[in-house]
Design a protein around this motif. Structure first.
Motif, PDB file in Angstrom:
ATOM      1  N   TRP A  34      34.524  48.871  17.405  1.00 15.15           N
ATOM      2  CA  TRP A  34      33.743  50.361  17.066  1.00 15.15           C
ATOM      3  C   TRP A  34      33.443  50.698  18.472  1.00 15.15           C
ATOM      4  O   TRP A  34      32.627  50.089  19.254  1.00 15.15           O
ATOM      5  CB  TRP A  34      32.521  50.270  16.250  1.00 15.15           C
ATOM      6  CG  TRP A  34      31.532  51.495  16.120  1.00 15.15           C
ATOM      7  CD1 TRP A  34      30.705  51.634  16.991  1.00 15.15           C
ATOM      8  CD2 TRP A  34      32.275  52.504  15.224  1.00 15.15           C
ATOM      9  NE1 TRP A  34      30.242  52.941  16.442  1.00 15.15           N
ATOM     10  CE2 TRP A  34      31.028  53.337  15.588  1.00 15.15           C
ATOM     11  CE3 TRP A  34      33.186  52.870  14.377  1.00 15.15           C
ATOM     12  CZ2 TRP A  34      31.297  54.815  14.843  1.00 15.15           C
ATOM     13  CZ3 TRP A  34      33.104  53.818  13.723  1.00 15.15           C
ATOM     14  CH2 TRP A  34      32.296  54.966  14.076  1.00 15.15           C
ATOM     15  N   SER A  35      33.932  51.943  18.916  1.00 14.71           N
ATOM     16  CA  SER A  35      33.727  52.481  20.161  1.00 14.71           C
ATOM     17  C   SER A  35      32.265  53.161  20.054  1.00 14.71           C
ATOM     18  O   SER A  35      32.273  54.252  19.416  1.00 14.71           O
ATOM     19  CB  SER A  35      34.688  53.589  20.551  1.00 14.71           C
ATOM     20  OG  SER A  35      34.272  54.135  21.676  1.00 14.71           O
ATOM     21  N   ARG A  36      31.188  52.828  20.851  1.00 16.05           N
ATOM     22  CA  ARG A  36      30.041  53.213  21.065  1.00 16.05           C
ATOM     23  C   ARG A  36      30.022  54.615  21.761  1.00 16.05           C
ATOM     24  O   ARG A  36      29.185  55.573  21.358  1.00 16.05           O
ATOM     25  CB  ARG A  36      29.198  52.447  21.582  1.00 16.05           C
ATOM     26  CG  ARG A  36      28.629  51.026  20.716  1.00 16.05           C
ATOM     27  CD  ARG A  36      27.797  49.990  21.567  1.00 16.05           C
ATOM     28  NE  ARG A  36      28.413  49.730  22.788  1.00 16.05           N
ATOM     29  CZ  ARG A  36      27.872  49.129  23.695  1.00 16.05           C
ATOM     30  NH1 ARG A  36      26.596  48.849  23.755  1.00 16.05           N
ATOM     31  NH2 ARG A  36      28.392  48.826  25.001  1.00 16.05           N
ATOM     32  N   SER A  37      31.164  54.928  22.523  1.00 18.83           N
ATOM     33  CA  SER A  37      30.892  55.933  23.383  1.00 18.83           C
ATOM     34  C   SER A  37      31.607  57.098  22.683  1.00 18.83           C
ATOM     35  O   SER A  37      31.224  58.407  22.788  1.00 18.83           O
ATOM     36  CB  SER A  37      31.412  55.889  24.939  1.00 18.83           C
ATOM     37  OG  SER A  37      33.011  55.305  24.524  1.00 18.83           O
ATOM     38  N   ARG A  38      32.506  56.724  21.903  1.00 19.28           N
ATOM     39  CA  ARG A  38      33.372  57.917  21.291  1.00 19.28           C
ATOM     40  C   ARG A  38      32.824  57.804  19.769  1.00 19.28           C
ATOM     41  O   ARG A  38      33.111  58.698  18.876  1.00 19.28           O
ATOM     42  CB  ARG A  38      34.819  57.370  21.041  1.00 19.28           C
ATOM     43  CG  ARG A  38      35.491  57.557  22.608  1.00 19.28           C
ATOM     44  CD  ARG A  38      36.927  57.708  22.494  1.00 19.28           C
ATOM     45  NE  ARG A  38      37.291  56.282  21.690  1.00 19.28           N
ATOM     46  CZ  ARG A  38      38.032  54.958  22.236  1.00 19.28           C
ATOM     47  NH1 ARG A  38      37.634  55.106  23.473  1.00 19.28           N
ATOM     48  NH2 ARG A  38      38.316  54.088  21.184  1.00 19.28           N
ATOM     49  N   ARG A  39      32.063  56.765  19.201  1.00 16.34           N
ATOM     50  CA  ARG A  39      31.488  56.946  17.920  1.00 16.34           C
ATOM     51  C   ARG A  39      32.547  56.720  16.913  1.00 16.34           C
ATOM     52  O   ARG A  39      32.686  57.747  15.883  1.00 16.34           O
ATOM     53  CB  ARG A  39      30.619  58.021  17.673  1.00 16.34           C
ATOM     54  CG  ARG A  39      29.204  57.951  18.568  1.00 16.34           C
ATOM     55  CD  ARG A  39      28.191  58.847  18.476  1.00 16.34           C
ATOM     56  NE  ARG A  39      27.707  58.585  16.877  1.00 16.34           N
ATOM     57  CZ  ARG A  39      26.858  57.962  16.546  1.00 16.34           C
ATOM     58  NH1 ARG A  39      26.330  57.090  17.434  1.00 16.34           N
ATOM     59  NH2 ARG A  39      26.431  57.605  15.455  1.00 16.34           N
ATOM     60  N   GLU A  62      20.336  47.380  14.067  1.00 19.19           N
ATOM     61  CA  GLU A  62      19.808  48.597  13.204  1.00 19.19           C
ATOM     62  C   GLU A  62      20.691  49.821  13.297  1.00 19.19           C
ATOM     63  O   GLU A  62      20.709  50.428  12.504  1.00 19.19           O
ATOM     64  CB  GLU A  62      18.587  49.164  14.092  1.00 19.19           C
ATOM     65  CG  GLU A  62      18.542  49.624  15.372  1.00 19.19           C
ATOM     66  CD  GLU A  62      18.596  48.408  16.431  1.00 19.19           C
ATOM     67  OE1 GLU A  62      18.773  48.724  17.790  1.00 19.19           O
ATOM     68  OE2 GLU A  62      18.539  47.334  16.113  1.00 19.19           O
ATOM     69  N   ARG A  63      21.623  49.875  14.410  1.00 21.46           N
ATOM     70  CA  ARG A  63      22.732  50.679  14.344  1.00 21.46           C
ATOM     71  C   ARG A  63      23.943  50.243  13.784  1.00 21.46           C
ATOM     72  O   ARG A  63      25.031  51.052  13.478  1.00 21.46           O
ATOM     73  CB  ARG A  63      23.362  50.813  15.794  1.00 21.46           C
ATOM     74  CG  ARG A  63      22.188  51.134  16.679  1.00 21.46           C
ATOM     75  CD  ARG A  63      22.555  51.147  18.356  1.00 21.46           C
ATOM     76  NE  ARG A  63      23.076  49.636  18.566  1.00 21.46           N
ATOM     77  CZ  ARG A  63      23.524  49.135  19.687  1.00 21.46           C
ATOM     78  NH1 ARG A  63      23.755  50.110  20.602  1.00 21.46           N
ATOM     79  NH2 ARG A  63      23.442  47.958  19.792  1.00 21.46           N
ATOM     80  N   GLY A  64      23.875  49.018  13.043  1.00 20.47           N
ATOM     81  CA  GLY A  64      24.974  48.378  12.230  1.00 20.47           C
ATOM     82  C   GLY A  64      26.168  47.846  12.837  1.00 20.47           C
ATOM     83  O   GLY A  64      27.438  47.712  12.568  1.00 20.47           O
TER      84      GLY A  64
END
Length: 215
Positions: free
Chosen positions: A58-63, A19-21
């Motif tokens: 894709w960095s989830r922390s840095r978005r 759902e977050r891609g």
């Protein structure tokens, strides 16, 4: 009935993003099979990976888009992308230019139950040891002595091959294993002396298998 032979296919349209891609991406060493890290991809990361041939995540922390190794120089050339049966996990087979972990370790999975090594880890580790001996040249190293005397290492390979053949004829199973290990070690030293690697040998075997000439 035999299973159908695997086929090459572009996985891009088959990936199931959450759902977050995002989709988990397991990163595996192309030559050794060692798992280097686990991260995430999205469609942007996949497109950038395809466009450059180097792993993008894709960095989830840095978005933000993350070009692996862009800062450290430890980039990862992507040799193949594979998809699991449900389409919700990507496997990236890479050739790393350096350590995968930000700590400087070869793999992010360097903690926990590390001994004994899994069987698939043993030969790559031995090959790295031979490479380290050649580079660092410690005094008293048998490996260094062999590398400095190519005719000797060739003779040792022949000698150890004869011993494993004799063990197979006359001795216990454990002796066959021990003598075979001696052959493998000396063969690795010989290969390094001729600037060859296990991966080079594997590629020859793969070419033969593809051509239908595998024994």
């Amino acid at each position: 009935m035999e299973a159908a032979a695997p086929t090459d296919e572009q996985i891009d349209e088959l990936i199931v993003y959450d759902e977050r891609g995002l989709v988990p991406c397991v990163v595996q060493h192309w030559a050794t099979g060692e798992v280097l890290m686990v991260a995430h991809m999205n469609e942007r990361a996949l497109r950038a990976t395809r466009a450059t041939g180097e792993l993008h995540l894709w960095s989830r922390s840095r978005r933000e888009l993350w070009h692996k190794g862009a800062t450290s120089g430890n980039t990862q050339t992507v040799r193949a992308l594979r998809l699991d049966c449900d389409g919700d996990t990507v496997l990236a087979l890479v050739e790393p230019a350096g350590p995968a972990c930000h700590t400087g370790e070869r793999t992010c999975f360097h903690r926990g139950e590390l001994r004994p090594r899994a069987p698939f880890e043993v030969l790559p580790a031995l090959e790295r040891t031979v490479q380290a001996r050649a580079r660092e040249r410690p005094a008293g190293s048998y490996t260094v002595e062999l590398l400095d005397d190519p005719p000797r290492v060739g003779e040792k390979v022949m000698e150890e091959a004869e011993e494993v053949a004799r063990a197979a004829r006359e001795e216990a199973r454990e002796r066959v294993q021990e003598e075979a290990a001696d052959v493998v070690y000396h063969l690795l030293v010989l290969l390094h002396g001729r600037a060859c690697t296990l991966e080079d040998v594997a590629r020859v075997l793969e070419r033969r298998a593809r051509a239908g000439t595998g024994r």
